[in-house]
Every structure is written in structure tokens, then in C-alpha cells.
Design a protein around this motif. Structure first.
Motif, PDB file in Angstrom:
ATOM      1  N   PHE A 137       0.906  -1.246  -0.003  1.00 16.77           N
ATOM      2  CA  PHE A 137      -0.045  -0.003  -0.117  1.00 16.77           C
ATOM      3  C   PHE A 137       0.974   1.286   0.097  1.00 16.77           C
ATOM      4  O   PHE A 137       1.766   1.369   1.083  1.00 16.77           O
ATOM      5  N   HIS A 138       0.822   2.207  -0.899  1.00 17.77           N
ATOM      6  CA  HIS A 138       1.631   3.316  -0.778  1.00 17.77           C
ATOM      7  C   HIS A 138       0.700   4.550  -1.186  1.00 17.77           C
ATOM      8  O   HIS A 138       1.271   5.548  -1.583  1.00 17.77           O
ATOM      9  N   GLY A 139      -0.657   4.377  -1.298  1.00 18.25           N
ATOM     10  CA  GLY A 139      -1.664   5.604  -1.133  1.00 18.25           C
ATOM     11  C   GLY A 139      -2.548   5.320  -2.110  1.00 18.25           C
ATOM     12  O   GLY A 139      -2.962   4.288  -2.567  1.00 18.25           O
ATOM     13  N   GLU A 188       7.777  -1.632   1.131  1.00 20.03           N
ATOM     14  CA  GLU A 188       7.800  -1.269   2.440  1.00 20.03           C
ATOM     15  C   GLU A 188       8.396  -2.635   2.964  1.00 20.03           C
ATOM     16  O   GLU A 188       7.822  -3.785   2.734  1.00 20.03           O
ATOM     17  N   ASP A 221       9.358   2.684   1.223  1.00 19.39           N
ATOM     18  CA  ASP A 221       8.325   3.622   1.657  1.00 19.39           C
ATOM     19  C   ASP A 221       8.355   3.290   3.108  1.00 19.39           C
ATOM     20  O   ASP A 221       7.684   2.257   3.684  1.00 19.39           O
ATOM     21  N   GLN A 224       4.801   4.128   7.090  1.00 22.04           N
ATOM     22  CA  GLN A 224       4.183   3.519   8.293  1.00 22.04           C
ATOM     23  C   GLN A 224       5.072   2.959   9.245  1.00 22.04           C
ATOM     24  O   GLN A 224       4.975   3.261  10.302  1.00 22.04           O
ATOM     25  N   LYS A 250       3.117  10.198   8.147  1.00 24.88           N
ATOM     26  CA  LYS A 250       2.611   9.766   9.253  1.00 24.88           C
ATOM     27  C   LYS A 250       3.171  10.256  10.641  1.00 24.88           C
ATOM     28  O   LYS A 250       3.090  11.242  11.101  1.00 24.88           O
TER      29      LYS A 250
HETATM   30  N1  PLP Z   1       2.638   4.344   2.358  1.00 28.82           N
HETATM   31  C1  PLP Z   1       2.294   3.475   3.530  1.00 28.82           C
HETATM   32  C2  PLP Z   1       3.095   2.419   3.740  1.00 28.82           C
HETATM   33  C3  PLP Z   1       1.248   3.755   4.002  1.00 28.82           C
HETATM   34  O1  PLP Z   1       0.657   2.950   5.074  1.00 28.82           O
HETATM   35  C4  PLP Z   1       0.182   5.005   3.660  1.00 28.82           C
HETATM   36  C5  PLP Z   1      -1.178   5.223   4.348  1.00 28.82           C
HETATM   37  O2  PLP Z   1      -1.533   4.254   5.058  1.00 28.82           O
HETATM   38  C6  PLP Z   1       0.650   5.748   2.586  1.00 28.82           C
HETATM   39  C7  PLP Z   1       1.784   5.393   1.934  1.00 28.82           C
HETATM   40  C8  PLP Z   1      -0.239   6.915   2.297  1.00 28.82           C
HETATM   41  O3  PLP Z   1      -0.200   7.741   3.060  1.00 28.82           O
HETATM   42  P1  PLP Z   1      -1.280   9.000   3.233  1.00 28.82           P
HETATM   43  O4  PLP Z   1      -2.466   8.374   3.573  1.00 28.82           O
HETATM   44  O5  PLP Z   1      -0.644   9.923   3.994  1.00 28.82           O
HETATM   45  O6  PLP Z   1      -1.334   9.530   1.721  1.00 28.82           O
END
Ligand code: PLP
Length: 396
Positions: A137-139, A188, A221, A224, A250
Motif C-alpha cells: 500500500f503506497h497511497g 515497504e 516507503d 508507516q 504519518k
Molecule cells: N505508504 C504507506 C506504507 C502507508 O501505510 C500509507 C497510508 O496508510 C501511505 C503510503 C499513504 O499515506 P497518506 O495516507 O498520508 O497519503
């Protein structure tokens, strides 16, 4: 009467209904304690999705924000501001990477990282494809959606092209996916939303080697898992690798909205004036908050605390797992903890909420505990007792 119902009804009437929100409205918070508008108190084991690492409304953070508020809130990135430049200095020192850039969120930081990787690759006469790992998950922006799960892409087509996904912890799959079009790999080291999945050291070492060999950009990334949560400033430090680009958000601002890209000089040299930017990113107020947050993490030795408290919490969880066979696996690093259940976990998280604990269920069956790093033993014991009680009730 301004109670939970009043605000949650207003929310239903006026807010874009994209969140499956719990039926409560939060009024205030301090440390690990949170209060709603009906006067109920909760212990926060979720920290606003791994954001409030130094606890809610830390007095030093409140003071630093207030001080900056009175001086300068915003000036644009046409000018240098002291908080921003001091934050850039601090983050480059901590990471050993030469350059920082500030954004407003994790997704925006990742978008910028993708742009940087592409720019570097193009400067070498190569392509722009970004490879991500399944379950990541990157957004929620379009490019970050393109890296992630299909279920989040549905209905938002056309999804940007130039992205590929491969199985995680599978070096053969990654190696096979790399070609002359590949610009970079984004991952991640601990997949948060994906269910607290920890990539192996062996895999990550090979990923780093592969990226070196093919001259492609490795983006970690850390949105989190970064900012001390795992007991190191950056979670990748546990694995003996160094990325070319790190993204943060975060926990970085202690609750203020700020994201960051940190990168090495080699990648930074590929981008020049006018090729990236933002109005708000790293403005004086959010930068002052982030700088103070880092100083608090250091002064209060919260990285060591994350390890120590994580060990305690997980030891207790393992004792619970001996009795409750519905716990399939406990995965953790510091205070980033996932408890995989043999059944969907939403009901359990809801039960915990009604009994006074904020937690979360992710990846359908993983209860995620990411409390503030300042959580006390008494608060951890409370969270654990509510977890057992709720587990028993869900089973019954
Ligand atoms: N990258 C990771 C690993 C995340 O856990 C999240 C959000 O949960 C994001 C990116 C996205 O961040 P944002 O919600 O601040 O755009």
C-alpha cells in the motif's frame, strides 16, 4: 446536544462517504488517552494509523507549534524558512542520504519518489516502469493506486501505465520482471496495510544487490514503519540495506500533515529547477512540528522504548495465543504488531472499541496494534485484557 450522535449524523449528511467510520466523534486526546463527545475514555493502540508516535498533544510539540504559529505559518517554497532547512539537515543526518524534499502526505511523497526514480532512469536512457510488491500500500492518488491492490483501482480506470507488480519475498519474480524499461522498485520492508508482513533480510539484501547491478532505484516507503516505530529510525535499518530513496509521512509530524522524500546525491542530480514542487509541503509550521517530534523521539529514547515495549506486548500476546488457537500468527517489529486471526477481525476490533480500546483490523483478519511509543505498561495491560475479553466474546 453536541454528543457523538450529533456529530456522526452531521458527518453522514455532509462528508463524502468514503470511510466506514466507527460511530463516535473524538473530542480530545493526551498521551495514549482519547475522549469522545459522550465523555467515554479510550486507550489508543492505533495512534491515528501509526501517526502519534510521541503520543497525543505532547507538551513539547504543542509548545513548538505554538511558538512557530506566532512567528510564521506559511511563506511558500519560493523562500527558505528556518524550520524547513533545519528539518532537512536533521533528516539527512539521521538517514545518511544527502537531500530532503517535503510533501503533505505519504501518497504525495511516494508520487515524488516515483517521479525522481523515473527522472534518474530517463537520464540514463532507460524506461520509467516502477515495480511494486503484491499486498503493498503506497497511497490513494492515481500513481500510487497503480502500485497497489486491484480492489482499490476498481472504478477509477484508466489507471496510469508504467507499473508492474510481483510477489513479495520472491527474488526470482522480481528479477524476471526487471528489463530495460525498469526505473525502480518501491517496497515497504514491513507491509502495514497488507497485514504487518515482514520482508526477509535475505530477500531485501538480494533486492538491493539487484538494484545496484541493474542501476535501478530502490525506494523504501517508510510512511508507516518509519519514525522509530520499529525501534530504529527507519525500519530498513534492521535489514542492513540502504535505499536510494526513503519516503516518510504519518509519524514524521507528530500529527501535523507532512511527508518527506530523502534521497542520495546520485538520484538528486537527475532533477532540476521547476521539475517538482508543492505549495504547502514542508511549510514552517509543519516543519517545526516535525523537527520537534524528532527531538522528542531522541530525548525520550523512544526508539529503545519501542523495542522494549514491543517485546513485552508480544510476549503477552504469545501467552494468549497458547490458549486461543484462533490466533494464527503474531508478526511484529518494535511497536508495529499484527495478530493474524483465523476469522475476519472487524467485529473483534469493534468490540475492543466499545470496551475502551482503539485498535484496527487490516487485511481482513489481522488486528493491528500500532500504539504511541509512549504507551505505559498499565495501558498495554489494559489493551491486552480487552483484547482477550473481546476475543472470547467473538468466539462465543
Ligand atoms: N505508504 C504507506 C506504507 C502507508 O501505510 C500509507 C497510508 O496508510 C501511505 C503510503 C499513504 O499515506 P497518506 O495516507 O498520508 O497519503
Amino acid at each position: 446536544m453536541q454528543n457523538n450522535k450529533y456529530f456522526t449524523d452531521l458527518d453522514k449528511q455532509h462528508y463524502l462517504q468514503v470511510y466506514g467510520r466507527y460511530p463516535l466523534a473524538i473530542k480530545k486526546a493526551k498521551g495514549c488517552k482519547v475522549w469522545d463527545y459522550d465523555g467515554n475514555k479510550y486507550i489508543d493502540a492505533f495512534a491515528g494509523i501509526a501517526v502519534n508516535n510521541i503520543g497525543h498533544n505532547h507538551p513539547r510539540l504543542v509548545k513548538a507549534i505554538t511558538k512557530q504559529l506566532k512567528k510564521l505559518i506559511h511563506i511558500s517554497n519560493f523562500y527558505v524558512s528556518k524550520p524547513q532547512v533545519m528539518l532537512a539537515k536533521k533528516l539527512t543526518e539521521i538517514s545518511g542520504l544527502e537531500r530532503a524534499f517535503f510533501a503533505n502526505s505519504g501518497a504525495e511523497a511516494n508520487e515524488g519518489a516515483i517521479k525522481l526514480a523515473r527522472k534518474y532512469s530517463h537520464s540514463k536512457g532507460k524506461g520509467g516502469t516502477i515495480i511494486s510488491l503484491e499486498n503493498c500500500f503506497h497511497g490513494r492518488t492515481l500513481a500510487t493506486l497503480a502500485t497497489g491492490k486491484e480492489k482499490y483501482q476498481l472504478g477509477f480506470e484508466p489507471i496510469p501505465t508504467g507499473f508492474k507488480k510481483v510477489a513479495w519475498n520472491d527474488i526470482t519474480a522480481l528479477s524476471a520482471a526487471i528489463d530495460k524499461e525498469t526505473a525502480g522498485v518501491i517496497l515497504e520492508v514491513i507491509q502495514g496495510e497488507g497485514g504487518v508482513n515482514i520482508l526477509s533480510k535475505e530477500y531485501l539484501t538480494k533486492v538491493r544487490d539487484l538494484c545496484n547491478e541493474k542501476d535501478i532505484v530502490l525506494i523504501c516507503d517508510e510512511v508507516q514503519c518509519g519514525m522509530g516505530r520499529t525501534g530504529k529510525f527507519f525500519a530498513y535499518e534492521h535489514f542492513g540495506i540502504k535505499p536510494d530513496i526513503i519516503t516518510l509521512a504519518k509519524g514524521l509530524g507528530g500529527g501535523m500533515p507532512i511527508g518527506a522524500i530523502l534521497t542520495n546525491q546520485k538520484i538528486a542530480d537527475a532533477i532540476t529547477f521547476g521539475e517538482h514542487g508543492t505549495t504547502f509541503g514542508g511549510n514552517p509550521l509543519t516543519s517545526a512540528a516535525a523537527l520537534e517530534t524528532i527531538l522528542i523521539l531522541e530525548d525520550e529514547k523512544l526508539l529503545d522504548a519501542a523495542i522494549e515495549k514491543g517485546n513485552y506486548f508480544v510476549k503477552k500476546l504469545k501467552e494468549i495465543a497458547l490458549v486461543h488457537k484462533e490466533i494464527k500468527e503474531i508478526r511484529s517489529l518494535g511497536l508495529m504488531i499484527g495478530v493474524e486471526l483465523s476469522f475476519p477481525g472487524r467485529e473483534l476490533a469493534e468490540k475492543m472499541l466499545h470496551k475502551g480500546v482503539l485498535s484496527n483490523c487490516t487485511a481482513d483478519n489481522v488486528i493491528r496494534f500500532v500504539p504511541p511509543l509512549v504507551i505505559s505498561k498499565k495501558e498495554m495491560d489494559f489493551v491486552l485484557s480487552i483484547f482477550i475479553e473481546s476475543l472470547k466474546e467473538v468466539k462465543a
